[in-house]
Write a protein that holds these residues in place. Structure first.
Motif, mmCIF file in Angstrom:
data_model
loop_
_atom_site.group_PDB
_atom_site.id
_atom_site.type_symbol
_atom_site.label_atom_id
_atom_site.label_comp_id
_atom_site.label_asym_id
_atom_site.label_seq_id
_atom_site.Cartn_x
_atom_site.Cartn_y
_atom_site.Cartn_z
ATOM 1 N N MET A 97 0.807 -1.115 0.055
ATOM 2 C CA MET A 97 -0.266 -0.004 -0.023
ATOM 3 C C MET A 97 0.912 1.221 0.207
ATOM 4 O O MET A 97 2.091 1.227 0.639
ATOM 5 N N SER A 98 0.576 2.272 -0.751
ATOM 6 C CA SER A 98 1.386 3.459 -0.769
ATOM 7 C C SER A 98 0.750 4.258 0.283
ATOM 8 O O SER A 98 0.101 4.074 1.263
ATOM 9 N N GLU A 99 1.548 5.443 0.372
ATOM 10 C CA GLU A 99 1.441 6.387 1.476
ATOM 11 C C GLU A 99 -0.059 7.028 1.473
ATOM 12 O O GLU A 99 -0.559 7.091 0.607
ATOM 13 N N LEU A 100 -0.545 7.022 2.753
ATOM 14 C CA LEU A 100 -1.753 7.436 2.996
ATOM 15 C C LEU A 100 -2.037 8.934 2.468
ATOM 16 O O LEU A 100 -1.366 9.886 2.745
ATOM 17 N N LEU A 101 -3.190 8.891 1.681
ATOM 18 C CA LEU A 101 -3.592 10.403 1.088
ATOM 19 C C LEU A 101 -4.881 10.920 2.331
ATOM 20 O O LEU A 101 -5.992 10.385 2.117
ATOM 21 N N ALA A 102 -4.223 11.920 2.813
ATOM 22 C CA ALA A 102 -5.413 12.516 3.610
ATOM 23 C C ALA A 102 -5.100 13.984 3.668
ATOM 24 O O ALA A 102 -4.043 14.281 4.104
ATOM 25 N N ARG A 103 -5.730 14.864 2.951
ATOM 26 C CA ARG A 103 -5.362 16.285 2.695
ATOM 27 C C ARG A 103 -6.179 17.352 2.921
ATOM 28 O O ARG A 103 -7.492 16.898 2.316
ATOM 29 N N ILE A 104 -6.198 18.433 3.080
ATOM 30 C CA ILE A 104 -7.070 19.541 3.097
ATOM 31 C C ILE A 104 -6.366 20.396 1.663
ATOM 32 O O ILE A 104 -5.365 20.605 1.815
ATOM 33 N N SER A 105 -7.431 20.831 0.887
ATOM 34 C CA SER A 105 -6.687 21.562 -0.330
ATOM 35 C C SER A 105 -7.633 22.819 -0.394
ATOM 36 O O SER A 105 -8.905 22.722 -0.256
ATOM 37 N N SER A 106 -7.106 23.865 -1.000
ATOM 38 C CA SER A 106 -7.790 25.006 -1.241
ATOM 39 C C SER A 106 -7.969 24.898 -2.976
ATOM 40 O O SER A 106 -8.756 25.788 -3.529
ATOM 41 N N GLU A 107 -7.329 23.835 -3.516
ATOM 42 C CA GLU A 107 -7.642 23.554 -4.977
ATOM 43 C C GLU A 107 -8.789 22.712 -5.404
ATOM 44 O O GLU A 107 -9.080 21.788 -4.397
ATOM 45 N N PRO A 108 -9.253 22.685 -6.594
ATOM 46 C CA PRO A 108 -10.161 21.747 -7.095
ATOM 47 C C PRO A 108 -9.866 20.407 -6.935
ATOM 48 O O PRO A 108 -8.868 20.232 -6.911
ATOM 49 N N SER A 164 -10.196 -1.520 9.536
ATOM 50 C CA SER A 164 -10.770 -2.220 8.387
ATOM 51 C C SER A 164 -9.809 -3.142 7.947
ATOM 52 O O SER A 164 -10.076 -4.068 7.183
ATOM 53 N N GLY A 165 -8.360 -2.702 7.979
ATOM 54 C CA GLY A 165 -7.408 -3.487 7.105
ATOM 55 C C GLY A 165 -7.526 -3.063 5.718
ATOM 56 O O GLY A 165 -6.850 -3.747 4.982
ATOM 57 N N LEU A 166 -8.073 -2.096 5.421
ATOM 58 C CA LEU A 166 -8.385 -1.668 3.860
ATOM 59 C C LEU A 166 -7.690 -0.284 3.796
ATOM 60 O O LEU A 166 -7.569 0.650 4.503
ATOM 61 N N PRO A 167 -7.041 0.007 2.422
ATOM 62 C CA PRO A 167 -6.916 1.211 2.309
ATOM 63 C C PRO A 167 -7.844 2.450 1.941
ATOM 64 O O PRO A 167 -8.782 2.128 1.156
ATOM 65 N N VAL A 168 -7.541 3.456 2.545
ATOM 66 C CA VAL A 168 -8.529 4.519 2.549
ATOM 67 C C VAL A 168 -7.727 5.969 2.262
ATOM 68 O O VAL A 168 -6.540 6.011 2.323
ATOM 69 N N ALA A 169 -8.484 6.738 1.533
ATOM 70 C CA ALA A 169 -8.077 8.066 1.129
ATOM 71 C C ALA A 169 -8.960 9.112 1.096
ATOM 72 O O ALA A 169 -10.154 8.678 1.046
ATOM 73 N N ALA A 170 -8.749 10.462 1.669
ATOM 74 C CA ALA A 170 -9.707 11.357 1.693
ATOM 75 C C ALA A 170 -9.065 12.802 1.576
ATOM 76 O O ALA A 170 -7.709 13.135 1.954
ATOM 77 N N VAL A 171 -9.715 13.686 0.562
ATOM 78 C CA VAL A 171 -9.300 14.982 0.599
ATOM 79 C C VAL A 171 -10.424 16.053 0.637
ATOM 80 O O VAL A 171 -11.724 15.752 0.096
#
Length: 137
Positions: A1-12, A72-79
């Motif tokens: 699994m790659s690095e976790l994506l969890a970010r706040i963004s001011s871009e679309p 969950s043991g699952l990959p998750v991501a959120a922006v």
């Protein structure tokens, strides 16, 4: 699994990037949730939203993602987007991958609920009558 994506963004937001952050050959299901700015709330017509985040909001978002992934043991991501958004803009993109769809759907729903409940992000709704109100304060 790659690095976790969890970010706040001011871009679309880019749903393809969030999907790619969790996808893999071992997963038969990827559930991608997009939270879209709608034109109404509570019986009033909405013209736009403004999201503001606490300076530590990204750390809270990362913690939500890490906890859901660990449980969950699952990959998750959120922006999550901040700033001025108009009708149709994406405010939140979250994704979960799993071998089967049922666990992907359930885990994605849990991730989104935790984000809404635990991440200090507030929105101000602008209405067609010129009034506005903060939500989540």
């Amino acid at each position: 699994m790659s690095e976790l994506l969890a970010r706040i963004s001011s871009e679309p937001l880019d749903p393809v990037a969030v999907d790619a952050a969790v996808a893999g050959p071992e997963h038969g299901a990827v559930v991608l949730f997009t939270g879209v700015v709608r034109n109404h709330d509570g019986g009033q017509s909405v013209t736009a939203l403004e999201y503001q985040a606490h300076p530590d909001a990204e750390a809270f978002l990362r913690k939500c993602c890490e906890q859901v992934a660990a449980e969950s043991g699952l990959p998750v991501a959120a922006v999550h987007r901040v700033g001025h958004l108009t009708i149709g803009d994406l405010a939140l993109v979250a994704a979960v991958a799993a071998p089967h769809r049922a666990e992907a759907f359930a885990t994605c729903a849990e991730l989104v609920e935790r984000i809404k409940r635990e991440v200090p992000i507030w929105k101000r709704q602008a209405f067609t009558d010129g009034a506005s109100e903060w939500v989540g304060l």
